[in-house]
Design a protein around this motif. Structure first.
Motif, short mmCIF file in Angstrom:
data_model
loop_
_atom_site.label_atom_id
_atom_site.label_comp_id
_atom_site.label_asym_id
_atom_site.label_seq_id
_atom_site.Cartn_x
_atom_site.Cartn_y
_atom_site.Cartn_z
N THR A 1 0.83 -1.21 0.00
CA THR A 1 0.00 0.00 0.00
C THR A 1 0.86 1.26 0.00
OG1 THR A 1 -1.74 -1.18 1.21
CG2 THR A 1 -1.83 1.23 1.22
N ILE A 2 1.89 1.27 0.84
CA ILE A 2 2.80 2.42 0.90
C ILE A 2 3.53 2.59 -0.43
CG2 ILE A 2 4.88 3.34 2.01
CD1 ILE A 2 3.93 1.94 4.60
N GLN A 3 3.91 1.45 -1.03
CA GLN A 3 4.58 1.51 -2.33
C GLN A 3 3.70 2.18 -3.38
OE1 GLN A 3 7.98 1.00 -2.30
NE2 GLN A 3 7.89 -0.62 -3.83
N VAL A 4 2.43 1.77 -3.40
CA VAL A 4 1.50 2.34 -4.38
C VAL A 4 1.31 3.84 -4.14
CG1 VAL A 4 -0.91 2.32 -5.16
CG2 VAL A 4 0.28 0.16 -4.75
N ILE A 5 1.14 4.22 -2.88
CA ILE A 5 0.95 5.64 -2.55
C ILE A 5 2.18 6.46 -2.93
CG2 ILE A 5 0.62 7.28 -0.65
CD1 ILE A 5 -1.08 5.11 0.74
N LYS A 6 3.36 5.95 -2.59
CA LYS A 6 4.59 6.68 -2.91
C LYS A 6 4.78 6.83 -4.42
CE LYS A 6 8.50 5.93 -0.85
NZ LYS A 6 8.86 7.32 -0.55
N ARG A 7 4.48 5.78 -5.15
CA ARG A 7 4.64 5.86 -6.60
C ARG A 7 3.61 6.81 -7.21
NH1 ARG A 7 6.06 -0.31 -8.67
NH2 ARG A 7 8.14 -0.40 -7.72
N PHE A 8 2.41 6.82 -6.62
CA PHE A 8 1.37 7.70 -7.15
C PHE A 8 1.69 9.16 -6.86
CE2 PHE A 8 -2.72 9.94 -6.70
CZ PHE A 8 -3.26 9.70 -7.96
N ILE A 9 2.23 9.43 -5.67
CA ILE A 9 2.49 10.82 -5.27
C ILE A 9 3.87 11.29 -5.71
CG2 ILE A 9 2.74 12.38 -3.29
CD1 ILE A 9 0.68 10.70 -1.81
N TYR A 10 4.89 10.45 -5.45
CA TYR A 10 6.27 10.88 -5.69
C TYR A 10 6.88 10.28 -6.96
CZ TYR A 10 5.84 12.28 -0.81
OH TYR A 10 5.41 12.84 0.37
N GLY A 11 6.19 9.33 -7.56
CA GLY A 11 6.70 8.74 -8.79
C GLY A 11 7.68 7.61 -8.59
N SER A 12 7.98 7.26 -7.34
CA SER A 12 8.89 6.14 -7.07
C SER A 12 8.63 5.60 -5.67
CB SER A 12 10.36 6.57 -7.18
OG SER A 12 10.66 7.54 -6.19
N GLY A 13 8.91 4.31 -5.48
CA GLY A 13 8.72 3.70 -4.17
C GLY A 13 10.04 3.27 -3.57
N PHE A 14 9.97 2.43 -2.55
CA PHE A 14 11.19 1.90 -1.96
C PHE A 14 11.88 0.99 -2.96
CE2 PHE A 14 8.29 2.36 1.79
CZ PHE A 14 8.94 3.43 2.37
N ALA A 15 13.19 1.05 -3.00
CA ALA A 15 13.94 0.19 -3.92
C ALA A 15 13.77 -1.28 -3.56
CB ALA A 15 15.42 0.58 -3.90
N TRP A 16 13.58 -1.54 -2.28
CA TRP A 16 13.50 -2.92 -1.80
C TRP A 16 12.06 -3.40 -1.61
CZ3 TRP A 16 10.80 -2.55 2.69
CH2 TRP A 16 10.85 -1.33 3.36
N GLY A 17 11.10 -2.52 -1.79
CA GLY A 17 9.71 -2.85 -1.45
C GLY A 17 9.14 -4.02 -2.23
N GLU A 18 9.29 -3.99 -3.54
CA GLU A 18 8.71 -5.05 -4.37
C GLU A 18 9.37 -6.39 -4.09
OE1 GLU A 18 7.95 -6.06 -9.11
OE2 GLU A 18 8.61 -4.07 -8.49
N GLU A 19 10.69 -6.37 -3.94
CA GLU A 19 11.43 -7.60 -3.71
C GLU A 19 11.03 -8.25 -2.39
OE1 GLU A 19 15.98 -9.11 -4.53
OE2 GLU A 19 15.66 -7.05 -3.86
#
Length: 217
Positions: A32-50
């Motif tokens: 959820t945080i990954q999706v929000i960060k990508r939606f707002i800031y255009g990128s998420g945590f580098a390690w989040g998906e893994e």
């Protein structure tokens, strides 16, 4: 009942569900945080998906052992159900013993993978930690599966002369599967009702087949 027995009984019922619940909550929050960060800031945590994938793998392996604990593993029972009850019971125990051997083979391979990763120092791509954070899932899952299979085999041997429903313990109905500490009462009652309905339906189908077989003779 002594404190130790109460603790062991609690762990027997809640061990895998507890870890699955915690991992699932963390994984859901991370995604959820990954999706929000990508939606707002255009990128998420580098390690989040893994790490989300790693957590999903852990859930799968813990789920395998929990399925063995509650006798909910997938099986083809067409041939088994056509046999007399005593032969059915023997076949069920034989299959679980073969699964026990298979889990030993799988565990051996999983341990070899962990040792290889430790030897060569393989790391997670996104962060500098050992890749064994993933491979330990298999070791844990297969080890717990061995324990659960041994429990299941002992249960069936002790209750070999009991009714087939009690012997099989489908869904862990007779071993406290619905007593998970975080399960709402309404869901617990619904789960018990569903399992009982399945057992009644199976028993009715068995009687129907016997009657039909007798009529054909």
């Amino acid at each position: 009942m002594s404190s130790l027995k109460r603790i062991l009984k609690w762990l027997d019922i809640n061990l895998e569900p507890l870890f699955i619940m915690v991992i699932f909550i963390v994984m859901t929050c991370l995604i959820t945080i990954q999706v929000i960060k990508r939606f707002i800031y255009g990128s998420g945590f580098a390690w989040g998906e893994e790490f989300s994938v790693f957590m999903f793998v852990w859930i799968v392996f813990l789920g395998i052992s929990y399925a063995f604990r509650n006798n909910r593993q997938i099986g083809v029972d067409f041939l088994r159900d056509s046999l007399p009850e005593k032969l059915r019971k023997i076949l069920v125990v034989a299959v679980e013993i073969s699964m026990l051997v298979l889990m030993c083979v799988f565990l051996s391979g999983a341990i070899a993978n962990v040792q290889a990763v430790a030897k060569f120092g393989d790391k997670v791509q996104s962060v500098p930690i050992s890749l064994n954070v993933l491979y330990f899932a298999a070791v844990t899952g297969y080890t717990l599966s061995l324990v659960r299979l041994i429990q299941s085999i002992i249960w069936k041997i002790k209750r070999f002369n009991a009714s087939y429903e009690l012997f099989l313990n489908r869904g862990g109905l007779y071993s406290g599967a619905s007593d998970i500490f975080f399960m709402p009462l309404e869901y617990k009652e619904a789960m018990d009702s569903k399992l009982i309905s399945e057992l009644v339906e199976e028993e009715a189908m068995g009687l129907y087949k016997k009657k039909r077989g007798g009529a054909s003779l």
